[in-house]
Design a protein around this motif. Structure first.
Motif, PDB file in Angstrom:
ATOM      1  N   ALA A 192      18.722   6.285  15.792  1.00  0.00           N
ATOM      2  CA  ALA A 192      18.590   7.194  16.813  1.00  0.00           C
ATOM      3  C   ALA A 192      17.467   7.550  16.582  1.00  0.00           C
ATOM      4  CB  ALA A 192      19.815   8.384  16.897  1.00  0.00           C
ATOM      5  N   ALA A 193      16.787   8.302  15.734  1.00  0.00           N
ATOM      6  CA  ALA A 193      15.097   8.965  15.493  1.00  0.00           C
ATOM      7  C   ALA A 193      14.331   7.759  15.763  1.00  0.00           C
ATOM      8  CB  ALA A 193      14.934   9.506  13.984  1.00  0.00           C
ATOM      9  N   GLU A 194      14.713   6.516  15.689  1.00  0.00           N
ATOM     10  CA  GLU A 194      13.526   5.467  15.775  1.00  0.00           C
ATOM     11  C   GLU A 194      13.435   5.586  17.225  1.00  0.00           C
ATOM     12  OE1 GLU A 194      15.044   2.282  13.628  1.00  0.00           O
ATOM     13  OE2 GLU A 194      14.008   3.034  11.755  1.00  0.00           O
ATOM     14  N   GLU A 195      14.490   5.471  17.864  1.00  0.00           N
ATOM     15  CA  GLU A 195      14.872   4.711  19.584  1.00  0.00           C
ATOM     16  C   GLU A 195      14.016   6.358  20.354  1.00  0.00           C
ATOM     17  OE1 GLU A 195      16.071   4.288  23.716  1.00  0.00           O
ATOM     18  OE2 GLU A 195      16.095   2.924  21.482  1.00  0.00           O
ATOM     19  N   ILE A 196      14.757   7.808  19.761  1.00  0.00           N
ATOM     20  CA  ILE A 196      13.800   8.947  20.505  1.00  0.00           C
ATOM     21  C   ILE A 196      12.555   9.131  20.199  1.00  0.00           C
ATOM     22  CG2 ILE A 196      13.557  11.648  19.620  1.00  0.00           C
ATOM     23  CD1 ILE A 196      16.222  11.575  18.836  1.00  0.00           C
ATOM     24  N   ALA A 197      11.835   8.354  19.284  1.00  0.00           N
ATOM     25  CA  ALA A 197      10.169   8.006  19.157  1.00  0.00           C
ATOM     26  C   ALA A 197       9.811   6.941  19.523  1.00  0.00           C
ATOM     27  CB  ALA A 197      10.555   7.363  17.425  1.00  0.00           C
ATOM     28  N   ARG A 198      10.027   5.758  19.981  1.00  0.00           N
ATOM     29  CA  ARG A 198      10.168   4.837  21.048  1.00  0.00           C
ATOM     30  C   ARG A 198       9.508   4.988  21.958  1.00  0.00           C
ATOM     31  NH1 ARG A 198      12.325   2.245  24.219  1.00  0.00           N
ATOM     32  NH2 ARG A 198      13.844   2.535  23.702  1.00  0.00           N
ATOM     33  N   ARG A 199      10.906   6.400  22.138  1.00  0.00           N
ATOM     34  CA  ARG A 199      11.173   6.472  23.696  1.00  0.00           C
ATOM     35  C   ARG A 199      10.024   7.718  23.782  1.00  0.00           C
ATOM     36  NH1 ARG A 199      17.120   8.616  25.299  1.00  0.00           N
ATOM     37  NH2 ARG A 199      18.151   6.779  24.947  1.00  0.00           N
ATOM     38  N   ALA A 200       9.718   8.678  22.927  1.00  0.00           N
ATOM     39  CA  ALA A 200       8.634   9.686  23.181  1.00  0.00           C
ATOM     40  C   ALA A 200       7.293   9.082  23.109  1.00  0.00           C
ATOM     41  CB  ALA A 200       8.294  10.396  21.766  1.00  0.00           C
ATOM     42  N   ALA A 201       6.769   7.445  22.688  1.00  0.00           N
ATOM     43  CA  ALA A 201       5.912   6.685  22.646  1.00  0.00           C
ATOM     44  C   ALA A 201       5.786   6.361  24.076  1.00  0.00           C
ATOM     45  CB  ALA A 201       6.281   5.842  20.809  1.00  0.00           C
ATOM     46  N   ASP A 202       6.819   5.648  24.504  1.00  0.00           N
ATOM     47  CA  ASP A 202       6.611   5.576  25.603  1.00  0.00           C
ATOM     48  C   ASP A 202       6.640   6.410  27.071  1.00  0.00           C
ATOM     49  OD1 ASP A 202       7.251   3.577  24.691  1.00  0.00           O
ATOM     50  OD2 ASP A 202       9.250   2.991  25.242  1.00  0.00           O
ATOM     51  N   ARG A 203       6.218   8.131  26.970  1.00  0.00           N
ATOM     52  CA  ARG A 203       6.286   8.887  27.845  1.00  0.00           C
ATOM     53  C   ARG A 203       5.108   9.360  27.430  1.00  0.00           C
ATOM     54  NH1 ARG A 203      12.192  11.842  28.333  1.00  0.00           N
ATOM     55  NH2 ARG A 203      13.378  10.523  29.553  1.00  0.00           N
ATOM     56  N   LEU A 204       4.452   9.283  26.412  1.00  0.00           N
ATOM     57  CA  LEU A 204       3.439  10.015  26.255  1.00  0.00           C
ATOM     58  C   LEU A 204       2.229  10.241  26.710  1.00  0.00           C
ATOM     59  CD1 LEU A 204       2.557  12.501  24.200  1.00  0.00           C
ATOM     60  CD2 LEU A 204       1.582  10.773  22.227  1.00  0.00           C
TER      61      LEU A 204
END
Length: 155
Positions: free
Chosen positions: A113-125
């Motif tokens: 879940a943390a990796e998914e959140i980090a991936r989404r944050a990186a995509d949205r940043l």
């Protein structure tokens, strides 16, 4: 041993109704009974002694059996307590292993879940940075237009 007639004569009435009979001495029943029962009790003496010996032997054997039963019960209790302690330890180990397995699973899910959140944050940043930069530029431009309008400058 007295005969049947002698035994029954003891139960004869002391005085019969009717004319008075000849005077006499009363029979001493105690002497007759003692003399009569002495051989019976003498014959029973060996049996009485045997009964007493058997009773004493039975009491001794009963005490031995009670002691043995107590020892066996204590051994059973000790064995049961040991088995219960072993069962508790086995069950505690099993529960501990289940908890460890569950913890590993939760940790794995949390990492994913943390990796998914980090991936989404990186995509949205990049998009969010662009949006913030545009907003700041608009705000700055609006402030410059406002300042120019106040000072009378033409943009």
């Amino acid at each position: 041993m007295p005969g049947l007639r002698d035994l029954l004569s003891r139960f004869r009435a002391a005085g019969a109704p009717g004319a008075p009979g000849a005077a006499g001495m009363p029979v001493d029943l105690r002497t007759g009974v003692t003399a009569e029962l002495e051989p019976v009790f003498a014959a029973l003496a060996a049996t009485t002694a045997e009964c007493e010996r058997r009773r004493a032997a039975g009491a001794t054997e009963a005490d031995l059996r009670v002691d043995e039963a107590r020892r066996r019960a204590a051994a059973m209790i000790s064995q049961a307590e040991g088995a219960a302690q072993a069962a508790r330890a086995t069950e505690a180990a099993r529960v501990h292993e289940l908890a460890r397995t569950a913890l590993v699973a939760v940790e794995g899910e949390s990492r994913a879940a943390a990796e998914e959140i980090a991936r989404r944050a990186a995509d949205r940043l990049p998009g969010l940075v662009r949006e913030v930069v545009e907003t700041v530029r608009r705000d700055i431009a609006a402030l410059e237009n406002e300042d120019g309008a106040r000072t009378g400058a033409i943009p």
